[in-house]
Design an enzyme around this catalytic site. Sequence first.
Site, PDB file in Angstrom:
ATOM      1  CG  HIS A   1       2.671  -2.311  -2.773  1.00  0.00           C
ATOM      2  ND1 HIS A   1       3.461  -3.335  -2.302  1.00  0.00           N
ATOM      3  CD2 HIS A   1       2.767  -2.363  -4.132  1.00  0.00           C
ATOM      4  CE1 HIS A   1       4.009  -3.967  -3.330  1.00  0.00           C
ATOM      5  NE2 HIS A   1       3.601  -3.407  -4.451  1.00  0.00           N
TER       6      HIS A   1
ATOM      7  CG  ASP B   1       4.875   2.756   0.026  1.00  0.00           C
ATOM      8  OD1 ASP B   1       5.750   3.195  -0.733  1.00  0.00           O
ATOM      9  OD2 ASP B   1       4.135   1.791  -0.272  1.00  0.00           O
TER      10      ASP B   1
ATOM     11  CD  GLN C   1       3.653   3.851  -7.494  1.00  0.00           C
ATOM     12  OE1 GLN C   1       3.758   4.626  -8.441  1.00  0.00           O
ATOM     13  NE2 GLN C   1       3.937   2.566  -7.603  1.00  0.00           N
TER      14      GLN C   1
ATOM     15  CE  LYS D   1       7.518   1.013  -7.394  1.00  0.00           C
ATOM     16  NZ  LYS D   1       6.776   0.276  -8.427  1.00  0.00           N
TER      17      LYS D   1
ATOM     18  CB  CYS E   1       1.327  -5.657  -4.867  1.00  0.00           C
ATOM     19  SG  CYS E   1       2.406  -6.712  -5.844  1.00  0.00           S
TER      20      CYS E   1
END
Length: 409
Positions: free
Chosen positions: A121, A198, A201, A224, A364
């Site tokens: 991302h 990261d 997700q 999320k 993104c």
Amino acid sequence: MDIKAIRSQFPILDQEVNGHPLVYLDSSATSQKPISVIETLEKYYKEINSNVHRGVHTLGTRATDAYEGAREKVRKFINAKSTQEVIFTRGTTTSLNWVASSYAMANLKEGDEIVITVMEHHSNIIPWQQVAKKTGATLKYFPLQEDGTLSLDAVQATITANTKIVSVTHVSNVLGTINPIKEIAKIAHENGAVMVVDEAQGAPHLKIDVQDLDVDFLGFSGHKMCGPTGIGILYGKKHLLENMEPVEFGGEMIDFVELYDSTWKELPWKFEGGTPTIAGAIGLGAAIDFLNEVGLDNIAEHELKLSQYALEKLSTIEGISIYGPMDPAKRSGLVTFNIEDVHPHDVATVLDAEGIAVRAGHHCAQPLMRWLKATATARASYYLYNTEEDIDKLVSGLVKTKEYFSDVF
């Protein structure tokens, strides 16, 4: 999992959009919120609302207890050693930027290397671009395999003794690829590099154990994973955080302030200047309670079945291109695709007319779009409240989209 019972806890799903029952397939952008989280936010503002860490009055004490209680819930959720390693931020983007601007800017120099992937991302690309420009470090990329996965042989070949930071998404927001973070971290550490993850997700879908993964920094967002917007987490190993300078300065993060110098509070508060997102943190704690009640293993199992079903059904559509690994065990809860001769924005528009919410665009992830040789894609992302019937409606909507545009042109 009792999907009917779970869906009943998400009031937003019980509505029509454009005359059709809502089919929400955009959870990778933001998940919907269960009633327990909504009621927790309402209770905070109706019964507890007060600033934290400052007042000795009853409301202030209640707010502080709830806020710090949420931090402990996060600690358990990711299995951090201490709440001192859990910092509240505005979200994953803020968390990654803080690592880049505080840790990396102070520790990298010309000749050092930062290694990331093309599937990142933008929030895990641009901060490292800026670090490289300002420190003279070199930014490198792991090559991807044809199916959008990472080869550990390629990881081993790319990381060198000059590598100081490796930063990788656990789950790609476009490909759905689940990366082998534990193995990558081991290779990074063998070469003296720091591992950054990261987890935006990953945290909503996978059971995360930062000690088992042995990562140095990790960030994720509340919105999320059934929590509120505007709240996120930065996890960092204590010894690294202790040697980092705060990014924001002001109230609450100080110990003593003199006319020409100041000292900082201990972890984690030295990074939480000003009034924090108190309601958001407490709401995130409620979201973690909800996910724990459902069970992360149950969520992962449910999404694996949905992925298998979605890949099977979507593959029957003529002219469709599906991106990412076709093995459902190698991906998380999303499928990204294009329909031949139909722009993804048009796909999303027609689906919306059928009450189906999907995402269209570059997500993104423009470098990844170029790697895929696509200007944009459509993405359907599902979560614990989605069903095979939702996938069936998506497939039906895509067939209708193809028919509509074949008639038009």
